[in-house]
Scaffold this motif. Structure first.
Motif, PDB file in Angstrom:
ATOM      1  N   ARG A   1      -4.177  -7.110   9.170  1.00 17.39           N
ATOM      2  CA  ARG A   1      -3.461  -7.930   8.185  1.00 17.39           C
ATOM      3  C   ARG A   1      -2.191  -7.243   7.663  1.00 17.39           C
ATOM      4  NH1 ARG A   1      -6.779 -11.130   9.751  1.00 17.39           N
ATOM      5  NH2 ARG A   1      -8.116 -12.506   8.501  1.00 17.39           N
ATOM      6  N   ILE A   2      -1.766  -6.163   8.304  1.00 21.56           N
ATOM      7  CA  ILE A   2      -0.724  -5.334   7.688  1.00 21.56           C
ATOM      8  C   ILE A   2       0.618  -6.049   7.520  1.00 21.56           C
ATOM      9  CG2 ILE A   2      -1.766  -3.156   8.414  1.00 21.56           C
ATOM     10  CD1 ILE A   2       0.334  -2.990  10.635  1.00 21.56           C
ATOM     11  N   THR A   3       0.901  -7.072   8.312  1.00 22.72           N
ATOM     12  CA  THR A   3       2.179  -7.780   8.181  1.00 22.72           C
ATOM     13  C   THR A   3       2.073  -9.010   7.289  1.00 22.72           C
ATOM     14  OG1 THR A   3       1.769  -9.100  10.173  1.00 22.72           O
ATOM     15  CG2 THR A   3       2.938  -6.998  10.460  1.00 22.72           C
ATOM     16  N   HIS A   4       0.867  -9.303   6.792  1.00 20.63           N
ATOM     17  CA  HIS A   4       0.679 -10.463   5.921  1.00 20.63           C
ATOM     18  C   HIS A   4       1.210 -10.170   4.514  1.00 20.63           C
ATOM     19  CE1 HIS A   4      -1.838 -11.724   9.201  1.00 20.63           C
ATOM     20  NE2 HIS A   4      -2.307 -12.770   8.555  1.00 20.63           N
TER      21      HIS A   4
ATOM     22  N   VAL B   1       0.829  -1.209   0.000  1.00 21.09           N
ATOM     23  CA  VAL B   1       0.000   0.000   0.000  1.00 21.09           C
ATOM     24  C   VAL B   1       0.865   1.261   0.000  1.00 21.09           C
ATOM     25  CG1 VAL B   1      -1.767   1.282   1.290  1.00 21.09           C
ATOM     26  CG2 VAL B   1      -1.927  -1.205   1.089  1.00 21.09           C
ATOM     27  N   GLU B   2       2.066   1.160   0.541  1.00 21.03           N
ATOM     28  CA  GLU B   2       2.976   2.305   0.574  1.00 21.03           C
ATOM     29  C   GLU B   2       3.653   2.566  -0.772  1.00 21.03           C
ATOM     30  OE1 GLU B   2       4.785   2.673   5.040  1.00 21.03           O
ATOM     31  OE2 GLU B   2       5.468   0.964   3.842  1.00 21.03           O
ATOM     32  N   LEU B   3       3.593   1.614  -1.683  1.00 24.17           N
ATOM     33  CA  LEU B   3       4.335   1.723  -2.941  1.00 24.17           C
ATOM     34  C   LEU B   3       4.086   3.023  -3.719  1.00 24.17           C
ATOM     35  CD1 LEU B   3       4.324  -1.853  -4.512  1.00 24.17           C
ATOM     36  CD2 LEU B   3       6.296  -0.490  -3.831  1.00 24.17           C
TER      37      LEU B   3
ATOM     38  N   ARG C   1      -8.996  -5.840  -1.716  1.00 21.01           N
ATOM     39  CA  ARG C   1      -9.115  -4.712  -0.792  1.00 21.01           C
ATOM     40  C   ARG C   1      -7.753  -4.042  -0.578  1.00 21.01           C
ATOM     41  NH1 ARG C   1     -11.834  -6.424   4.583  1.00 21.01           N
ATOM     42  NH2 ARG C   1     -11.490  -8.594   3.967  1.00 21.01           N
ATOM     43  N   THR C   2      -6.690  -4.846  -0.588  1.00 21.72           N
ATOM     44  CA  THR C   2      -5.346  -4.270  -0.508  1.00 21.72           C
ATOM     45  C   THR C   2      -5.073  -3.391  -1.721  1.00 21.72           C
ATOM     46  OG1 THR C   2      -4.537  -6.208   0.713  1.00 21.72           O
ATOM     47  CG2 THR C   2      -2.888  -4.811  -0.332  1.00 21.72           C
ATOM     48  N   ALA C   3      -5.478  -3.868  -2.899  1.00 22.27           N
ATOM     49  CA  ALA C   3      -5.289  -3.089  -4.125  1.00 22.27           C
ATOM     50  C   ALA C   3      -6.067  -1.781  -4.063  1.00 22.27           C
ATOM     51  CB  ALA C   3      -5.724  -3.912  -5.337  1.00 22.27           C
ATOM     52  N   ILE C   4      -7.266  -1.806  -3.480  1.00 21.73           N
ATOM     53  CA  ILE C   4      -8.052  -0.588  -3.337  1.00 21.73           C
ATOM     54  C   ILE C   4      -7.373   0.363  -2.357  1.00 21.73           C
ATOM     55  CG2 ILE C   4     -10.241   0.363  -2.516  1.00 21.73           C
ATOM     56  CD1 ILE C   4     -11.595  -2.172  -3.615  1.00 21.73           C
ATOM     57  N   ALA C   5      -6.863  -0.185  -1.248  1.00 26.14           N
ATOM     58  CA  ALA C   5      -6.147   0.655  -0.285  1.00 26.14           C
ATOM     59  C   ALA C   5      -4.947   1.320  -0.937  1.00 26.14           C
ATOM     60  CB  ALA C   5      -5.711  -0.182   0.918  1.00 26.14           C
ATOM     61  N   ARG C   6      -4.209   0.572  -1.736  1.00 23.14           N
ATOM     62  CA  ARG C   6      -3.061   1.134  -2.464  1.00 23.14           C
ATOM     63  C   ARG C   6      -3.513   2.248  -3.400  1.00 23.14           C
ATOM     64  NH1 ARG C   6      -0.424  -3.177  -6.163  1.00 23.14           N
ATOM     65  NH2 ARG C   6      -2.447  -2.847  -7.160  1.00 23.14           N
ATOM     66  N   ALA C   7      -4.672   2.054  -4.040  1.00 22.06           N
ATOM     67  CA  ALA C   7      -5.173   3.048  -4.987  1.00 22.06           C
ATOM     68  C   ALA C   7      -5.593   4.345  -4.303  1.00 22.06           C
ATOM     69  CB  ALA C   7      -6.358   2.467  -5.768  1.00 22.06           C
ATOM     70  N   ILE C   8      -6.157   4.245  -3.094  1.00 25.90           N
ATOM     71  CA  ILE C   8      -6.694   5.438  -2.443  1.00 25.90           C
ATOM     72  C   ILE C   8      -5.708   6.104  -1.495  1.00 25.90           C
ATOM     73  CG2 ILE C   8      -9.045   4.566  -2.639  1.00 25.90           C
ATOM     74  CD1 ILE C   8      -8.983   3.896   0.345  1.00 25.90           C
ATOM     75  N   ALA C   9      -4.560   5.458  -1.240  1.00 22.16           N
ATOM     76  CA  ALA C   9      -3.621   5.989  -0.243  1.00 22.16           C
ATOM     77  C   ALA C   9      -3.134   7.387  -0.588  1.00 22.16           C
ATOM     78  CB  ALA C   9      -2.440   5.037  -0.073  1.00 22.16           C
ATOM     79  N   ILE C  10      -2.948   7.661  -1.882  1.00 19.78           N
ATOM     80  CA  ILE C  10      -2.436   8.972  -2.300  1.00 19.78           C
ATOM     81  C   ILE C  10      -3.557   9.995  -2.479  1.00 19.78           C
ATOM     82  CG2 ILE C  10      -0.377   8.025  -3.415  1.00 19.78           C
ATOM     83  CD1 ILE C  10      -1.886   8.418  -6.106  1.00 19.78           C
ATOM     84  N   ASN C  11      -4.803   9.583  -2.138  1.00 19.02           N
ATOM     85  CA  ASN C  11      -5.952  10.465  -2.310  1.00 19.02           C
ATOM     86  C   ASN C  11      -6.067  10.937  -3.761  1.00 19.02           C
ATOM     87  OD1 ASN C  11      -8.249  11.878  -1.464  1.00 19.02           O
ATOM     88  ND2 ASN C  11      -7.083  13.746  -1.058  1.00 19.02           N
ATOM     89  N   PRO C  12      -6.213  10.001  -4.709  1.00 17.17           N
ATOM     90  CA  PRO C  12      -6.227  10.355  -6.130  1.00 17.17           C
ATOM     91  C   PRO C  12      -7.499  11.080  -6.536  1.00 17.17           C
ATOM     92  CG  PRO C  12      -6.838   8.073  -5.865  1.00 17.17           C
ATOM     93  CD  PRO C  12      -6.457   8.566  -4.494  1.00 17.17           C
ATOM     94  N   LYS C  13      -7.412  11.803  -7.641  1.00 17.22           N
ATOM     95  CA  LYS C  13      -8.599  12.456  -8.186  1.00 17.22           C
ATOM     96  C   LYS C  13      -9.534  11.446  -8.836  1.00 17.22           C
ATOM     97  CE  LYS C  13      -6.209  16.819  -9.091  1.00 17.22           C
ATOM     98  NZ  LYS C  13      -5.763  17.779 -10.131  1.00 17.22           N
TER      99      LYS C  13
ATOM    100  N   ILE D   1      -5.667   1.499   4.652  1.00 15.45           N
ATOM    101  CA  ILE D   1      -5.896   0.097   5.024  1.00 15.45           C
ATOM    102  C   ILE D   1      -7.071  -0.013   5.994  1.00 15.45           C
ATOM    103  CG2 ILE D   1      -4.879  -1.846   6.296  1.00 15.45           C
ATOM    104  CD1 ILE D   1      -2.141  -0.899   5.103  1.00 15.45           C
ATOM    105  N   LYS D   2      -7.167   0.916   6.898  1.00 13.12           N
ATOM    106  CA  LYS D   2      -8.281   0.915   7.847  1.00 13.12           C
ATOM    107  C   LYS D   2      -9.608   1.097   7.119  1.00 13.12           C
ATOM    108  CE  LYS D   2      -9.959   3.193  12.056  1.00 13.12           C
ATOM    109  NZ  LYS D   2      -9.678   4.250  13.076  1.00 13.12           N
ATOM    110  N   ARG D   3      -9.624   1.946   6.092  1.00 14.32           N
ATOM    111  CA  ARG D   3     -10.870   2.207   5.349  1.00 14.32           C
ATOM    112  C   ARG D   3     -11.401   0.957   4.665  1.00 14.32           C
ATOM    113  NH1 ARG D   3     -10.412   7.523   1.695  1.00 14.32           N
ATOM    114  NH2 ARG D   3     -12.661   7.139   1.489  1.00 14.32           N
TER     115      ARG D   3
END
Length: 225
Positions: free
Chosen positions: A140-143, A108-110, A155-167, A132-134
């Motif tokens: 599951r953060i260490t999995h 998610v940090e990538l 859901r991890t892929a979605i968290a990665r997508a929204i982490a940067i608050n994209p438009k 990740i919380k959202r």
């Protein structure tokens, strides 16, 4: 009134296969306003994913005009496009595209590694943990991906997508590899993101999945019906 986030005008896309041309998109005109949830539907091979890749600056059209948030994408160089993708766009793919040797949190940090937002590592981690919380995966953060179910990987892929608050979030068949119950959970997350103000564009061939969107557009043989 919401402004257009996406403006596609008379977009064509051709691929050369030897001496032959494959015409994938034909004079596609599409405007999407900020805050909308739009789904593009159509059978396999109709041009849905190609259209999504052009909107996501992963591919360039053969002809036409494309404005993303007022910026003429077709005049931008590769470096500008890379910066636009990393700062403004979140991607969710059918195959998840997680890196197997990284933990859920590291995946998610990538996006922050490629962003030019100058965010420091501490704040990047805070934003990743918030994303990740959202999606309900704080335990599951260490999995690593092989320790997650299909729904958890998406859901991890979605968290990665929204982490940067994209438009804009671009979702390509986000429920395609999931059972119906898990797929519904993923759609519920996307609907919640939309309710919170995120612009979402999703492609699917499944009309039941498409019903989650605010507006549906059909594409057939590379043209909008």
């Amino acid at each position: 009134m919401s402004l257009n986030l996406i403006e596609l005008n008379e977009i064509d896309k051709e691929y050369r296969i030897g001496e032959n041309k494959l015409h994938v998109l034909r004079r596609v005109t599409l405007h999407i306003k900020s805050g909308e949830f739009v789904c593009v539907t159509g059978p396999s091979g109709s041009g849905k994913s190609t259209l999504l890749h052009i909107i996501g600056c992963l591919d360039r059209p053969t002809a036409g005009d494309y404005l993303l948030d007022g910026v003429n994408v077709l005049n931008a160089g590769d470096e500008s496009l890379s910066r636009l993708r990393s700062n403004s766009l979140g991607f969710v793919f059918q195959t998840f595209n997680l890196i197997s040797f990284l933990t859920l949190l590291e995946n998610v940090e990538l996006p922050f590694l490629y962003s030019d937002s100058n965010i420091d590592k501490k704040h990047a981690r805070q934003k990743a943990l918030s994303a990740i919380k959202r999606v309900g995966l704080s335990d599951r953060i260490t999995h690593r991906p092989f320790q997650l179910s299909g729904g958890e990987m998406q859901r991890t892929a979605i968290a990665r997508a929204i982490a940067i608050n994209p438009k804009l979030i671009l979702a390509d068949e986000p429920t395609g590899n999931l059972d119906s119950k898990t797929g519904k959970n993923i759609l519920d997350i996307l609907k919640k993101l939309h309710a919170d103000g995120t612009t979402i564009m999703m492609v699917t061939h499944d009309m039941q999945v498409a019903s989650a969107a605010q507006k549906t557009i059909q594409i057939q043989d590379g043209s909008i019906c």
